[in-house]
Design an enzyme around this catalytic site. Sequence first.
Site, PDB file in Angstrom:
ATOM      1  N   LYS A   1       1.011  -0.931   0.276  1.00 60.53           N
ATOM      2  CA  LYS A   1      -0.290  -0.215  -0.150  1.00 60.53           C
ATOM      3  C   LYS A   1       0.627   1.141  -0.258  1.00 60.53           C
ATOM      4  CE  LYS A   1      -4.378  -1.851   2.236  1.00 60.53           C
ATOM      5  NZ  LYS A   1      -5.624  -1.059   3.323  1.00 60.53           N
TER       6      LYS A   1
ATOM      7  N   LYS B   1      -5.055  -8.716  -7.482  1.00 61.90           N
ATOM      8  CA  LYS B   1      -5.739  -9.991  -6.520  1.00 61.90           C
ATOM      9  C   LYS B   1      -7.270  -8.769  -7.331  1.00 61.90           C
ATOM     10  CE  LYS B   1      -6.140  -8.117  -2.080  1.00 61.90           C
ATOM     11  NZ  LYS B   1      -5.858  -7.453  -0.697  1.00 61.90           N
TER      12      LYS B   1
ATOM     13  N   LYS C   1     -10.422  -2.722  -4.449  1.00 54.04           N
ATOM     14  CA  LYS C   1     -11.413  -1.468  -4.641  1.00 54.04           C
ATOM     15  C   LYS C   1     -10.329  -0.028  -5.228  1.00 54.04           C
ATOM     16  CE  LYS C   1     -13.334  -2.380   0.070  1.00 54.04           C
ATOM     17  NZ  LYS C   1     -12.958  -2.278   1.536  1.00 54.04           N
TER      18      LYS C   1
HETATM   19  P1  AMP Z   1     -11.246  -4.374   3.016  1.00 54.61           P
HETATM   20  O1  AMP Z   1     -12.538  -3.545   2.389  1.00 54.61           O
HETATM   21  O2  AMP Z   1     -10.095  -4.361   2.644  1.00 54.61           O
HETATM   22  O3  AMP Z   1     -11.614  -3.452   4.459  1.00 54.61           O
HETATM   23  O4  AMP Z   1     -11.259  -5.981   3.364  1.00 54.61           O
HETATM   24  C1  AMP Z   1     -12.901  -6.586   3.615  1.00 54.61           C
HETATM   25  C2  AMP Z   1     -12.322  -7.934   3.905  1.00 54.61           C
HETATM   26  O5  AMP Z   1     -12.676  -8.502   2.351  1.00 54.61           O
HETATM   27  C3  AMP Z   1     -11.177  -9.245   4.411  1.00 54.61           C
HETATM   28  O6  AMP Z   1     -11.344  -9.743   4.914  1.00 54.61           O
HETATM   29  C4  AMP Z   1     -10.447  -8.796   2.603  1.00 54.61           C
HETATM   30  O7  AMP Z   1      -9.588  -9.580   3.356  1.00 54.61           O
HETATM   31  C5  AMP Z   1     -11.648  -9.358   2.497  1.00 54.61           C
HETATM   32  N1  AMP Z   1     -11.065  -9.307   0.449  1.00 54.61           N
HETATM   33  C6  AMP Z   1     -10.909  -7.661   0.304  1.00 54.61           C
HETATM   34  N2  AMP Z   1     -10.546  -8.291  -1.132  1.00 54.61           N
HETATM   35  C7  AMP Z   1     -10.290  -9.445  -1.404  1.00 54.61           C
HETATM   36  C8  AMP Z   1      -9.836 -10.541  -2.579  1.00 54.61           C
HETATM   37  N3  AMP Z   1      -9.870 -10.082  -3.846  1.00 54.61           N
HETATM   38  N4  AMP Z   1     -10.489 -11.905  -1.763  1.00 54.61           N
HETATM   39  C9  AMP Z   1     -11.014 -11.843  -1.238  1.00 54.61           C
HETATM   40  N5  AMP Z   1     -11.084 -11.756  -0.039  1.00 54.61           N
HETATM   41  C10 AMP Z   1     -10.888 -10.332  -0.146  1.00 54.61           C
END
Ligand code: AMP
Length: 333
Positions: free
Chosen positions: A114, A198, A201
């Site tokens: 990041k 990956k 967002k």
């Molecule tokens: P975040 O949006 O970074 O707060 O992530 C929220 C949840 O979504 C966390 O448990 C992440 O591990 C999961 N997550 C985010 N991106 C992915 C992805 N591409 N594949 C699987 N899990 C994801």
Amino acid sequence: MSKKIFSGVQPTGNLHLGNYLGAIKNFVELQNDKANHCIFCVVDLHAITVKQDPKELKNNIRETAATFIASGINPDNNIIFNQSMVSAHSEAAWILSCVSRIGWLNRMTQFKEKAGKDKEKASIGLYSYPVLMAADILLYDATHVPVGDDQKQHLELCRDIAQKFNNDFNAPEFLKVPEPLIQKQFSRIMSLKDGLKKMSKSDPSDLSRINLTDSKDEIVNKIKKAKTDPLPLPNNIDELVERPEAENLLGIYSSLKNKSLQNSIDEFSGKNFSEFKIELSDVLVEKIEPISKKIKELLNDEKYLDTILLEGSKKADIFASKKIKEIKELVGF
Ligand code: AMP
Ligand code: TRP
């Protein structure tokens, strides 16, 4: 056995299929077991580790809460709240940051990703982010933490922090060492444009992800444009080697259908992507469109969402303030 579940999602907009399949779908399954106590947190303090527009942040907090509810989390039986409303999170993060070692944080790969090339310009919050995450979990004596694969290292750090605190303050078992709950399969959903990246967002291309607010037409269009390779679909798992896009799309299909990868491969073996993409779009529309509609409906009722978050934070505060009081006592305050 009854589990104490805690997980968090950042309100940074564009919640997508990776968040759903990697995390939120799991939250719903866990809350369906009535023996479990579940707390789902909109981690707004984590969101500000990178610059946010205050107005957008406010909307995104509501949208994340709406996404939890639209995906099937019942706010009457579980706690849904936003982190900044419970001050113990910030207090515990500070105390735990004095227990955590710089060497531990230096190993965190997510910070390196990041922060990018210019680490000097990253915020201190982005660096200490995993300590706040540990505070979130440890304040509630969570036994299990459902997350996507990318959070594995942060959970290991959380376990180390808990153990060191217990050791340093001679309080064995005081902070509960949590277990990660990471799905064995499909815990990492990849970009629709690049099977090695990956789904995220922050990817500038909206075509790289299915947003949970996408309409039917957007979903169908994104799958149509999703990257594939020139071969037909594989006949067995071994043939997926070095075919990351095929593996990802088959993984998405399997996860949505609750099927094994092998089953999906059997269903489509030797077929063309065009045929498979029709089936994949169908199942995506079937699962995601109702969530998308419900999110939009809920967002029209800000008062309802604000009440859920307020009530949730009152309930969360009961646990968190008790725990932080005990933490302060142990530290000698
Ligand atoms: P975040 O949006 O970074 O707060 O992530 C929220 C949840 O979504 C966390 O448990 C992440 O591990 C999961 N997550 C985010 N991106 C992915 C992805 N591409 N594949 C699987 N899990 C994801
Ligand atoms: N760091 C997590 C992510 O980006 C979000 C998060 C914050 C979290 N606090 C948490 C997840 C506590 C699980 C438990 O995905």
